[in-house]
Design a protein around this motif. Structure first.
Motif, PDB file in Angstrom:
ATOM      1  N   MET A 372      23.485   8.536   7.107  1.00  0.00           N
ATOM      2  CA  MET A 372      23.951   9.853   6.647  1.00  0.00           C
ATOM      3  C   MET A 372      23.933  10.864   7.786  1.00  0.00           C
ATOM      4  SD  MET A 372      22.710  10.701   2.797  1.00  0.00           S
ATOM      5  CE  MET A 372      23.566   9.956   1.400  1.00  0.00           C
ATOM      6  N   ILE A 373      22.895  10.786   8.622  1.00  0.00           N
ATOM      7  CA  ILE A 373      22.810  11.686   9.762  1.00  0.00           C
ATOM      8  C   ILE A 373      23.928  11.406  10.748  1.00  0.00           C
ATOM      9  CG2 ILE A 373      21.399  12.314  11.768  1.00  0.00           C
ATOM     10  CD1 ILE A 373      18.929  11.757  10.015  1.00  0.00           C
ATOM     11  N   ALA A 374      24.155  10.124  11.048  1.00  0.00           N
ATOM     12  CA  ALA A 374      25.145   9.739  12.053  1.00  0.00           C
ATOM     13  C   ALA A 374      26.575   9.968  11.587  1.00  0.00           C
ATOM     14  CB  ALA A 374      24.946   8.268  12.431  1.00  0.00           C
ATOM     15  N   LEU A 375      26.826   9.773  10.285  1.00  0.00           N
ATOM     16  CA  LEU A 375      28.208   9.791   9.775  1.00  0.00           C
ATOM     17  C   LEU A 375      28.433  10.930   8.777  1.00  0.00           C
ATOM     18  CD1 LEU A 375      28.539   5.940   9.136  1.00  0.00           C
ATOM     19  CD2 LEU A 375      29.275   7.219  11.159  1.00  0.00           C
ATOM     20  N   ALA A 506      26.206   3.118  14.518  1.00  0.00           N
ATOM     21  CA  ALA A 506      27.225   3.654  13.607  1.00  0.00           C
ATOM     22  C   ALA A 506      27.937   4.851  14.236  1.00  0.00           C
ATOM     23  CB  ALA A 506      26.585   4.051  12.280  1.00  0.00           C
ATOM     24  N   TRP A 507      27.169   5.739  14.850  1.00  0.00           N
ATOM     25  CA  TRP A 507      27.776   6.899  15.506  1.00  0.00           C
ATOM     26  C   TRP A 507      28.682   6.464  16.650  1.00  0.00           C
ATOM     27  CZ3 TRP A 507      27.288   8.759  20.560  1.00  0.00           C
ATOM     28  CH2 TRP A 507      27.847  10.029  20.796  1.00  0.00           C
ATOM     29  N   GLY A 508      28.252   5.468  17.427  1.00  0.00           N
ATOM     30  CA  GLY A 508      29.070   4.971  18.529  1.00  0.00           C
ATOM     31  C   GLY A 508      30.365   4.345  18.044  1.00  0.00           C
ATOM     32  N   LEU A 509      30.277   3.563  16.972  1.00  0.00           N
ATOM     33  CA  LEU A 509      31.485   2.927  16.425  1.00  0.00           C
ATOM     34  C   LEU A 509      32.443   3.983  15.874  1.00  0.00           C
ATOM     35  CD1 LEU A 509      29.912  -0.145  14.582  1.00  0.00           C
ATOM     36  CD2 LEU A 509      31.393  -0.204  16.601  1.00  0.00           C
ATOM     37  N   TRP A 510      31.901   4.992  15.192  1.00  0.00           N
ATOM     38  CA  TRP A 510      32.763   6.049  14.673  1.00  0.00           C
ATOM     39  C   TRP A 510      33.445   6.801  15.814  1.00  0.00           C
ATOM     40  CZ3 TRP A 510      35.582   8.204  11.141  1.00  0.00           C
ATOM     41  CH2 TRP A 510      35.967   9.532  11.293  1.00  0.00           C
ATOM     42  N   ILE A 531      34.066   0.734   9.137  1.00  0.00           N
ATOM     43  CA  ILE A 531      33.669  -0.032  10.324  1.00  0.00           C
ATOM     44  C   ILE A 531      32.327   0.466  10.851  1.00  0.00           C
ATOM     45  CG2 ILE A 531      34.231  -0.481  12.750  1.00  0.00           C
ATOM     46  CD1 ILE A 531      37.191  -0.447  11.934  1.00  0.00           C
ATOM     47  N   ALA A 532      32.177   1.781  10.931  1.00  0.00           N
ATOM     48  CA  ALA A 532      30.941   2.360  11.461  1.00  0.00           C
ATOM     49  C   ALA A 532      29.755   2.049  10.555  1.00  0.00           C
ATOM     50  CB  ALA A 532      31.106   3.865  11.622  1.00  0.00           C
TER      51      ALA A 532
END
Length: 566
Positions: A372-375, A506-510, A531-532
């Motif tokens: 939730m924080i990352a995305l 997840a943040w990197g993939l997004w 994907i993320a």
């Protein structure tokens, strides 16, 4: 919290039913609850699309606080009315239930009618007390450095909120009638109607929003008609509450569970029994809603309170949906285990199960919070960003969602510890701790809201939950002669590290997918977010597996039982 203990006592005393019947009831409730959640999500999305974070929905956040207080307190499933009636009347014949229900309804209508009139007459003073920031003077606004445009929006919000409050005041009356209906129907083993009736409330709001949007046309016109939009939203909400009550009446009458005929058997033993439970249960449940009222008060003090309270509502909804699913998956199976071990005096096993419950909570909630924080921003964009809900509104809502992500674990861990006290037959200790925590809610709101704005409301709640956890652990450790808390540290630290890694991935993939092919359009945004999130969960699963924590596999097994495609 105490009401849960009372309700659990009712369940314990209830006559046993065939497992097939229980399975059928559980299926009915699960399906209707899922439909209700989906309808509620559609309602939130429609509200965001029509009003964004403008004055109409901002005012609604302040005006609906007290009507929703009554709706949750009196009209909610497992609320005081529902629990008291089910507990007293579940074993009675239907012919004996009718005069009791009619007497309670007579008493309730008279009392809540006076409350409704009082809310309408004193709407402005009540809002001045509960949302004083909306009533700030021009001189005070100038002293605080609030720009004229923001101040003008605040004043518009105030006028709309007063109007909405008066319109929605009768919800107090209908909330009690809904709660009585829920209790009467459940006491007669009729479960589908109480479970499905909240859907009508969401449908009424969506119909109102649809008619309003069709009447005014494009979103550009909506912002210029905030007062009318606010009235439509309030009337639709009231209509939803009325519909929620009316839809129960034919079923209730057909089942012989009382009518609207006045009845005056005040000295009836069952009436007295219901009222005896109802008083303390209402007080206990009401204390839980004070937290929300305190947050509403402090949110009105934020310079851009209109947008803040709107975004807070949208972010809260995004958190409650997954939290409710995981709460049922993790907490529900533990309560009977805690109760059995406490009753039989198996203290070492109980302490082991408490540790297992806390670790399983961390297994599920820490990665969810990290993602939730990352995305946060793409999640908000996917769910809400359309029409009047613009990029600026997404940024504000995402900042609040990030704060929520930071507290996911402590929120559910606190509820787990409360259930340990209930299993020990102690509903008093968590209730008293909750009373003391009100002081900390005020303190943390005061400390965090001014520097952090709307996210500060969530940070204050996290602070209170941490306080509750620490105090409850101290009491439990004292009562159980030690919990061996040092054995909790290694798995919790390991899971925190694995969750942080999953959030970074997840943040990197997004970021990567957004850079390569962008994220414009719902489908592309959904693909990138998928994907993320999938990448983050996969990394977490691999990392958590390496820790060798048995609760990881137990938690995954339970989630697969609830969500087969995992």
């Amino acid at each position: 919290m105490r009401i849960l203990y009372i309700a659990s006592a009712f369940v314990t005393d209830a006559p046993s039913k065939p497992s097939r019947s229980l399975a059928r009831i559980a299926t009915i409730v699960a399906i209707t609850t899922l439909i209700s959640k989906v309808t509620g999500a559609a309602r939130q999305m429609a509200t965001a699309a029509v009003f964004g974070v403008g004055p109409a929905v901002g005012a609604y956040g302040f005006a609906y606080a007290i009507p929703s207080f009554f709706l949750i307190l009196l009209g909610g499933i497992n609320g005081p009315f529902h629990s008291a009636i089910v507990g007293v009347l579940a074993k009675k014949e239907r012919r004996d239930v009718k005069p009791v229900i009619e007497t309670i309804t007579t008493l309730l209508v008279g009392l809540l009618l006076l409350v409704t009139i009082g809310l309408i007459v004193f709407a402005e003073p009540i809002l001045r007390f509960t949302a004083s920031g909306l009533f700030i003077s021009p001189e005070e606004a100038l002293r605080q450095g609030i720009d004229p445009a923001t101040y003008a929006v605040t004043q518009q919000t105030r006028l709309i909120a007063i109007t909405q409050f008066k319109i929605m005041a009768p919800i107090a009356l209908f909330s009690g009638l809904i709660g009585i209906g829920f209790g009467a129907l459940n006491a007669a083993d009729i479960y589908w109607m109480p479970s499905i009736s909240p859907i009508f409330s969401s449908v009424a709001v969506m119909i109102g929003l649809g008619l309003f949007a069709l009447h005014l046309g494009p979103a550009a016109s909506l912002s210029a008609n905030a007062l009318l939009g606010g009235q439509v939203l309030a009337w639709a909400t009231l209509a939803g509450a009325v519909a929620q009550w009316l839809i129960q009446l034919p079923v209730q009458w057909q089942a012989g569970l009382g009518t609207l005929k006045p009845h005056w058997q005040w000295q009836h033993p069952d009436v007295r029994a219901v009222l005896k439970v109802l008083g303390p249960a209402t007080f206990a449940s009401g204390m839980l809603q004070i937290n929300v009222q305190i947050d509403i008060f402090f949110s009105s003090l934020i310079p851009n309170a209109t947008a803040a309270v709107s975004a807070w509502s949208y972010a809260n909804f995004l958190v409650m949906a997954p939290l409710g699913i995981l709460s049922n998956t993790i907490l529900v199976p533990f309560f009977p285990v805690f109760s059995h071990l406490a009753t039989s005096g198996q203290w070492d096993d109980l302490k082991s199960r408490i540790r297992q419950g806390i670790v399983m909570t961390a297994v599920a909630m820490l990665p969810l919070g990290a993602l939730m924080i990352a995305l946060a921003l793409p999640i908000v964009r996917l769910v809400y960003e359309r029409s009047a809900f613009n990029a600026e509104a997404s940024q504000l809502t995402a900042s609040i969602l990030i704060a929520y992500g930071m507290g996911m674990f402590v929120y559910l861990a606190r509820d787990l510890l409360v259930r340990v006290f209930y299993a020990l037959g102690d509903g008093t200790t968590p209730f008293r701790i909750s009373l003391v925590s009100i002081l900390f809610i005020i303190l943390f709101d005061f400390l965090f809201v001014k520097p952090f704005g709307a996210p500060g409301l969530v940070l204050a709640t996290i602070g209170v939950n941490i306080f509750l956890m620490v105090v409850m652990l101290w009491f439990l450790s004292k009562r159980l002669r030690g919990l061996k808390l040092h054995s909790w540290i290694q798995p919790l630290m390991g899971l925190t590290g694995a969750s942080a890694l999953s959030g970074l991935v997840a943040w990197g993939l997004w970021t990567g997918t957004d850079t390569v092919w962008g994220s414009q359009g719902f489908l592309l945004l959904l693909i990138n977010l998928g994907i993320a999130a999938l990448g983050g969960f996969m990394v977490y699963g691999l990392a958590a597996k390496q820790l060798g924590i048995p609760e990881v596999q137990v938690c995954l097994t339970r989630m697969r039982a609830k969500i087969p495609f995992l």
